[in-house]
Design a protein around this motif. Structure first.
Motif, PDB file in Angstrom:
ATOM      1  N   ALA B  77       0.412  -1.076   0.058  1.00 26.95           N
ATOM      2  CA  ALA B  77       0.195  -0.226   0.268  1.00 26.95           C
ATOM      3  C   ALA B  77       0.507   1.259  -0.434  1.00 26.95           C
ATOM      4  O   ALA B  77       0.405   2.151  -0.826  1.00 26.95           O
ATOM      5  CB  ALA B  77      -0.640   0.199   1.092  1.00 26.95           C
ATOM      6  N   ALA B  78       1.768   1.508   1.258  1.00 27.96           N
ATOM      7  CA  ALA B  78       2.821   2.196   0.655  1.00 27.96           C
ATOM      8  C   ALA B  78       3.020   2.567  -0.543  1.00 27.96           C
ATOM      9  O   ALA B  78       3.548   3.695  -0.850  1.00 27.96           O
ATOM     10  CB  ALA B  78       3.799   2.440   2.153  1.00 27.96           C
ATOM     11  N   GLU B  80       2.348   2.208  -3.565  1.00 30.55           N
ATOM     12  CA  GLU B  80       1.813   2.377  -4.548  1.00 30.55           C
ATOM     13  C   GLU B  80       1.509   3.249  -4.334  1.00 30.55           C
ATOM     14  O   GLU B  80       1.621   4.069  -5.432  1.00 30.55           O
ATOM     15  CB  GLU B  80      -0.029   1.078  -4.156  1.00 30.55           C
ATOM     16  N   ARG B  81       0.987   3.869  -2.828  1.00 32.06           N
ATOM     17  CA  ARG B  81       1.107   5.565  -3.195  1.00 32.06           C
ATOM     18  C   ARG B  81       1.918   6.160  -3.389  1.00 32.06           C
ATOM     19  O   ARG B  81       1.752   7.657  -4.051  1.00 32.06           O
ATOM     20  CB  ARG B  81       0.450   5.859  -1.283  1.00 32.06           C
ATOM     21  N   ILE B  82       3.052   6.433  -3.118  1.00 30.51           N
ATOM     22  CA  ILE B  82       4.059   6.512  -3.261  1.00 30.51           C
ATOM     23  C   ILE B  82       4.927   6.883  -4.152  1.00 30.51           C
ATOM     24  O   ILE B  82       5.525   7.974  -5.252  1.00 30.51           O
ATOM     25  CB  ILE B  82       5.450   6.713  -1.591  1.00 30.51           C
ATOM     26  N   ARG B  85       1.082   5.315  -8.257  1.00 32.42           N
ATOM     27  CA  ARG B  85       0.287   5.781  -8.047  1.00 32.42           C
ATOM     28  C   ARG B  85       0.978   7.083  -9.185  1.00 32.42           C
ATOM     29  O   ARG B  85       0.620   7.232  -9.786  1.00 32.42           O
ATOM     30  CB  ARG B  85      -0.313   6.176  -7.071  1.00 32.42           C
ATOM     31  N   TYR B  88       1.541   5.506 -12.870  1.00 35.52           N
ATOM     32  CA  TYR B  88       1.142   5.131 -13.282  1.00 35.52           C
ATOM     33  C   TYR B  88       1.145   4.799 -15.565  1.00 35.52           C
ATOM     34  O   TYR B  88       0.995   4.324 -16.208  1.00 35.52           O
ATOM     35  CB  TYR B  88       0.145   5.517 -13.083  1.00 35.52           C
ATOM     36  N   ARG B 184      -8.883   4.229  -9.277  1.00 37.50           N
ATOM     37  CA  ARG B 184      -7.818   4.668  -7.924  1.00 37.50           C
ATOM     38  C   ARG B 184      -7.399   3.364  -6.664  1.00 37.50           C
ATOM     39  O   ARG B 184      -6.632   2.495  -6.262  1.00 37.50           O
ATOM     40  CB  ARG B 184      -7.836   5.849  -7.701  1.00 37.50           C
ATOM     41  N   ARG B 185      -8.836   2.767  -6.270  1.00 35.62           N
ATOM     42  CA  ARG B 185      -8.570   2.490  -4.830  1.00 35.62           C
ATOM     43  C   ARG B 185      -8.248   0.939  -5.440  1.00 35.62           C
ATOM     44  O   ARG B 185      -7.751   0.210  -5.119  1.00 35.62           O
ATOM     45  CB  ARG B 185     -10.252   2.043  -4.401  1.00 35.62           C
ATOM     46  N   ALA B 188      -5.081   0.344  -6.265  1.00 38.26           N
ATOM     47  CA  ALA B 188      -4.021  -0.234  -4.746  1.00 38.26           C
ATOM     48  C   ALA B 188      -4.723  -1.422  -4.722  1.00 38.26           C
ATOM     49  O   ALA B 188      -3.240  -1.878  -4.505  1.00 38.26           O
ATOM     50  CB  ALA B 188      -5.051   1.069  -4.011  1.00 38.26           C
TER      51      ALA B 188
END
Lengths: 396, 284, 574
Positions: B77-78, B80-82, B85, B88, B184-185, B188
């Motif tokens: 999760a971290a 993907e977020r940092i 994303r 992409y 987006r979700r 992720a």
């Protein structure tokens, strides 16, 4: 490497003079003035990066222990030893570059190296015998370059006693050889096959896996199972050796087939694991469990210095202890680091190692070898062979 | 002689099934998001270290599963977020960024566990007799579990609501967004699923291999080759890719030697990349 | 020039300032830097990332090693082989590029992975082929370059090699070829439609990068005296990419800065700074995420001030086209296109047999854009034939069709957003006029043509050359693209909804330019259009497509009166 091929000449001098003129000759002069009682600098090439870096901490700790002991008793020629640990885990060209830096910028007096043979070749070509270079780990033998001294186990020292013992005590007749595909395993196996034949045995299989590739061993083990040898001799290294032995035992072959590995020390055995080490033998110049008084003393000193978190002792690490002691003895006997004098002094040179004193002949070492049976993740020394000759002698 | 051939045949099946399960994580992320996660192998490594920790704390082996899933999900999760994303639409940049990540994770593992080998005891030791041969029990179980995981994933992807949403997102992100799917979700979640699958593979193979910081490198390339040969975006494609790569490697290693097997894999992958870059079974 | 001379002075003075070891160290990294420039050329300029560049470095190092060992007694012969070896390495790269980069667009990520796999394969071959390469321990005992004796000499050789490679790169980046590479990275489709062979452009970029790596490798062998398999392997390949990224892949000097700085800092600090590699990994991630221009991006403004703006404004008149173009007659006969189960064009026959303005209309899904795609060579017809001026063009690639006098404007404005307006227009001028060799001549960037001058006087924004195309408004971009299509002086011009999304004023401008173009080109202009008022205003003849086939043809009034056409439009769009 070009630059080191011929000695310094006029142009070097001019370049140095220009540099001096541009940036002040003062530091240079000061350095020379201080040279009289400066430290004895040793470039210590050990793997600090890459897959072999698991040996790095022990290498360093052992070398530091030796340096400390020698410094307490007056150092080398009255100069205290300063170790400069340098990474030798990268590509050979990087290590050779570090050697140039140590020679030019640190003015090191001697090199000690514990790394692969490719790096050794690169270092030999770079150092060109200008200062003594002591190569410590187990290797394929035959390094005879000027002012280079090798301390590690040679194929002759590993294969001769161990194959003899297997033939005599375990009545082994048939052997299957498996190794990584590079120089050390191939040379070691050549020696091994000689002793197998000499002992009336037969080599019924010899195969190699690509070095540096992600290998798996189900197919090899199945082939070995169907070949039914008495002994499998492994010259696999590192992760390949762990992987092979785990697969071998997983397939249940450990019950009936003995395994002899030539690069099996404490770290590798930890990876292989207690469940997979039945009927597994190793023949090396040192095990942490060697029951000699010298080793007991060494281990006490080692653990006193490094405490409970001391890195795992193994032959590759303690060879660095031997390396620093060898440097001490060699330079003391030769009265300096002059190549010719060191070469002459090396013959018959006796120096301290973790397992006891060792003697140098033909710039290799006659070693006391130990054959160990693996009990869980510990080595139990079952036989000691004193003064096994290296099998290769170089001019001195 | 018969026993030899049968055992080698099962070795091929074993090679194919473990390779398939170790590729799943990479396949999910690459096939669905178009992101080539070079740090895939390091998530396998994390799974393996979790297995090691579980054993060294004397917990039952299966505890390693939730431990790994939790850790890989958090980390995934971290990451993907940092890292993922913002990138992409920049495939090369994600490639080099995840390459940096793999370096980072490897070094962190080295800092925590040291560079040495760790050994994970096989939870189901011993061998089992069948078809006139003897084969290690744990490997037999591994074959079964691998096929089960692949089958469950295939059914879930084909039948479930989330599966159909993911399919919608893959085929047309704008349209999916317009239909009220939070792309987006979902992206992720897909990335996290991929890292978790990689970790799961790590737990499965940990008892068979040396556990060490460098182990991940071995897995990512082979997994990539599987995707190349099999084609992206379908479980049958993945299985056929694993069958080709793992099968060829294992069969040639069995018939000849490991060096030839490895060369065959590399040449096969290059030929596919060159001649049939969409793989054996391409999506759509 | 000032910048170049500064670089040379710095290069000459470095060993005196930094001392012998640094000379030696930089001497080694200068060779890696040559290869890193090649990465910059492919990745930063042309938009595809080679992940196995060590392949070429190592291959040449081995070849050069063999040569120096073989010609031990005649080392000058060995020296002469070095450029040949670098050339062979470039040729090898060209071969790989040409073969692998067959398909446009999508497979560039695959290209990265193929190069990576090739590098792994080469590593394993170098490791296993003991008798030739010396196996894992490497090829040893390579004699040094003759006449060199100390570390500074070695440095000067490497520095000279690096400067030559930098000079080559600088020249290419300024030449039309460099502009085309950057255009390639930004909009491959537009470049192909303008008449450039994108596959060839990529292969040439890769070849040059292979040559640059080869130059470094050829010098490496005699400099180091030993060549090991790591030199062709993944580790060095990855390092080169990292160095180029950190230094700044898009700039000329970035990869060099990255290699010299990061490479030598790593060598210095790896032993002394704990977790150096963790720091490097973090640094690398941050650069990729936040500073894609790398270190060079930070110092670029200063660099540019140093470099100055030497290019004078004196324009040069572009020559006439290279090929004779057939008459303006486009005909499709019995063309069908099937994609899987779906029929897109169904035995479509169209004939645009004279100069003039034609409109193609039809409901969504009628096959209008697909018809254009077939004509411009982007979509292969399943059957039937397409003729341009009596020549069959059905099997030709888009750039070849463009050379025969076809130009196309896409629906969404398709320009090269990060190139200047001047470069956008220049690219269109080079199409069909510049020979392959001329693409190496930077003076071509000053080309102009009577039509360009006319366009500039009509639309003054086209003359503000330094601005990037991306800074233009939507309408201006439409006009820029249209201008680019016109500058190739086509006989047949395809326009796909040229006025979509434009304000009334802008629409008026486009109508003007279309009329002007039809007169000026004396060819046919074929417009796909939805807006009936525009069709009424422009069309001499209207073609109505429905379900992939021709429904009606005639004047606007005739078509509007046709019951079949009414039925389709009233029945709603599909």
């Amino acid at each position: 490497m070009v630059s080191m091929r011929q000695g310094p000449n006029r142009r070097t001098f001019l370049g140095a003079a220009a540099a001096g003129a541009a940036f002040g000759a003062l530091p240079g002069l000061a350095r020379r003035a201080a040279a009289a009682n400066r430290e004895f600098k040793i470039g210590l090439f050990i793997p600090l990066s890459g897959p072999a870096s698991l040996f790095g901490p022990t290498d360093r700790a052992c070398a530091e222990l030796a340096a400390e002991e020698i410094n307490k008793s007056g150092g080398i020629l009255g100069r205290s030893i300063k170790l400069i640990p340098t990474d030798a885990g990268g590509p050979p060209a990087e290590t050779a570059k570090s050697a140039v830096r140590l020679m030019l910028e640190e003015n090191v007096d001697l090199f000690i190296g514990s790394h692969d043979s490719a790096t050794r070749e690169a270092l030999v070509a770079t150092v060109k015998g200008k200062i003594p270079y002591i190569y410590t780990p187990v290797y394929e033998g035959g390094e005879c370059a000027f002012n280079v001294y090798c301390l590690g186990e040679t194929p002759n020292q590993q294969a001769h006693p161990s194959i003899g013992w297997l033939a005599a005590e375990r009545k082994a007749k048939t052997y299957y050889l498996i190794g990584d595909d590079y120089v050390w395993p191939r040379k070691t196996n050549a020696e091994t096959k000689k002793y197998i034949a000499a002992n009336g045995g037969k080599t019924i299989g010899e195969e190699y896996v690509p070095y540096g590739a992600p290998n798996k061993f189900e197919e090899v083990v199945t082939r070995i199972k169907s070949a039914k040898p008495d002994v499998v001799v492994s010259t696999l290294v590192g992760a390949d050796n762990v992987n092979f032995n785990r697969t071998f035992a997983g397939f249940g072959l450990d019950k009936n087939i003995a395994r002899l590995a030539f690069l099996l020390e404490e770290n590798t055995l930890l990876g292989i694991g207690a469940d997979n080490s039945r009927n597994l033998y190793s023949c090396m110049g040192y095990f942490a469990n060697v029951p000699s008084p010298a080793n007991t003393k060494f281990k006490a000193a080692y653990h006193a210095k490094l405490g409970p978190k001391a890195p795992q002792l193994s032959t590759i690490g303690v060879d660095c202890y031997a390396g620093v002691n060898c440097a001490h003895a060699l330079v003391a006997k030769a009265g300096g680091t002059n190549g010719k004098k060191c070469m002459a002094a090396s013959e018959g040179l006796t120096f301290k190692t973790a397992a006891g004193p060792a003697t140098m002949r033909g710039r290799q070492v006659d070693k006391t070898m130990f054959l160990a049976d693996c009990k869980g993740t510990q080595f139990e020394v079952i036989k000691t062979f004193a003064n096994v000759p290296s099998g290769s002698a170089c001019k001195t | 002689m018969d026993a030899l051939i049968v055992t080698q045949a099962i070795n091929v099946v074993y090679a194919v099934s473990t390779l398939a399960v170790l590729t799943l994580g990479l396949a999910v992320i690459f096939g669905l998001l178009g992101v080539l996660n070079i740090a895939h192998g390091e998530f396998v490594m994390i799974g393996a270290y979790c297995a090691y920790l579980t054993q060294s704390w004397n917990w039952p082996y299966l505890v390693a599963l939730p431990l790994t899933l939790a850790l890989c999900a958090l980390l995934g999760a971290a990451v993907e977020r940092i890292m993922i994303r913002p990138l992409y639409r920049r495939p090369f940049d994600t490639l080099v960024a995840t390459w940096g990540l793999s370096l980072l994770l490897r070094k962190i593992a080295e800092a925590i566990f040291g560079p040495g080998f760790h050994s994970v005891t096989i939870p189901l030791p011993g061998t089992v007799q069948f078809l006139g041969i003897e084969y290690p029990i744990y490997r037999v179980v591994l074959i079964a579990v691998s096929f089960a995981v692949a089958a469950v994933l295939m059914i879930w992807y084909g039948r479930s609501r989330t599966g159909s949403r993911i399919r919608a997102m893959v085929s047309n992100p704008e349209l999916a967004q317009a239909q009220g799917i939070s792309v987006r979700r979902l992206a992720a979640a897909t990335f996290i699923a991929g890292t978790c699958l990689a970790g799961l593979g790590g737990v499965m193979v940990a008892p068979l291999v040396p556990v060490q910081p460098f182990m991940g490198l071995d897995y990512v390339l082979r997994a990539f080759f599987v995707l190349v040969v099999g084609g992206l975006g379908s479980v049958p494609g993945l299985l056929s890719g694993a069958a080709a790569i793992g099968g060829v490697d294992s069969a040639i290693s069995a018939a000849s030697n490991a060096t030839d097997g490895y060369f065959a894999v590399l040449v096969l992958a290059i030929l596919f990349l060159w001649l049939k870059p969409r793989g054996l079974i391409a999506r759509g | 020039m000032r910048a170049a001379s500064l670089v040379v002075v710095i290069a000459l003075a470095l060993p005196l300032v930094l001392g012998q070891f640094w000379a030696y160290q930089l001497g080694l990294y200068a060779l890696y830097a040559s290869a890193a420039i090649g990465i910059g050329l492919c990745w930063g300029q042309s938009g595809f990332l080679p992940l196995g560049q060590a392949l070429f470095f190592g291959l040449s190092a081995y070849l050069s090693g063999f040569a120096f060992i073989a010609f031990q007694q005649h080392s000058f012969i060995a020296v002469l082989t070095m450029p040949v070896i670098a050339f062979v390495s470039g040729l090898f790269a060209y071969g790989i590029g040409f073969v692998v980069l067959r398909r446009p667009g999508e497979n560039t990520a695959y290209f990265s992975m193929i190069t990576l796999a090739l590098s792994l394969l080469a590593f394993q071959i170098a490791t296993s082929w003991n008798s030739v390469t010396g196996g894992f321990d490497g090829l040893k005992g390579i004699p040094g370059l003759p006449g060199l004796s100390d570390l500074s000499d070695v440095y000067y050789v490497s520095a000279a090699v690096l400067l030559i490679v930098l000079g080559l790169a600088s020249w290419l980046y300024h030449a039309p070829l460099g502009v085309l590479w950057r255009a390639l990275a930004q909009n491959e489709r537009r470049l192909a439609l303008l008449g450039f062979d994108v596959r060839m452009l990529k292969a040439v970029a890769f070849a040059v990068s292979g040559f640059m790596a080869g130059v470094g490798g050829a010098v490496y062998a005699p400099q180091q005296g030993i060549v090991t398999p790591q030199l062709v392997g993944f580790g060095l390949s990855a390092d080169l990419v990292i160095w180029a990224a950190i230094g700044g892949r898009a700039s000329l000097i970035g990869p060099v800065i990255g290699t010299l700085l990061v490479g030598s800092l790593s060598a210095e600090l790896r032993d002394s700074v704990p977790f150096w590699e963790v720091l490097m990994a973090l640094f690398f991630i941050v650069i990729v995420l936040a500073f894609p221009q790398g270190i060079a991006g930070l110092i670029e403004p200063a660099w540019q001030r140093l470099e100055g703006r030497p290019r004078g404004p004196a324009p040069v008149l572009a020559p006439k086209g290279l090929t004779d173009r057939p008459a303006a007659r486009l005909a499709l006969s019995d063309v069908s296109v099937h994609l899987g189960e779906v029929t897109i064009l169904d035995h479509l026959s169209l004939d645009f047999d004279r100069a003039g303005i034609f409109c193609v209309i039809g409901p969504n899904g009628a096959g209008k854009t697909s018809m254009f795609n077939v004509v411009s060579g982007e979509l292969a017809a399943s059957s039937g034939r397409v003729d341009l001026g009596g020549m069959e063009i059905g099997a030709l690639a888009p750039h070849r069709i463009s050379h025969l006098g076809l130009a196309r404007k896409l629906q969404i404005p398709s320009v090269f957003p990060h190139l200047s307006i001047a470069d956008n227009l220049a690219i269109a001028l080079w199409s069909g006029r510049a020979t392959k060799l001329q693409l190496l001549d930077p003076r071509l960037r000053r080309w102009t043509s009577p039509m360009l001058e006319e366009l500039k006087s009509r639309y003054p924004f086209l003359a503000s050359g330094g601005r990037k195309a991306a800074e233009l408004s939507h309408g201006e971009q439409q006009i820029l693209e249209l201008a680019m299509a016109l500058l190739t002086e086509p006989r047949v011009l395809l326009l796909d909804e040229p006025c979509a999304g434009l304000s009334p004023e802008e629409t008026g401008a486009v109508v003007d330019i279309v009329r002007w173009a039809a007169r000026r080109l004396r060819g046919s202009v074929i417009i796909v259009e939805h807006d009936m008022s525009l069709v009424k205003e422009l069309a001499e003849l209207v073609y109505v497509l429905h379900n992939g086939t021709l429904l009606a043809r005639g004047s606007v009034a005739a078509v509007q009166a046709s019951p079949a056409v009414r039925a389709v439009y009233v029945g709603g769009t599909k």
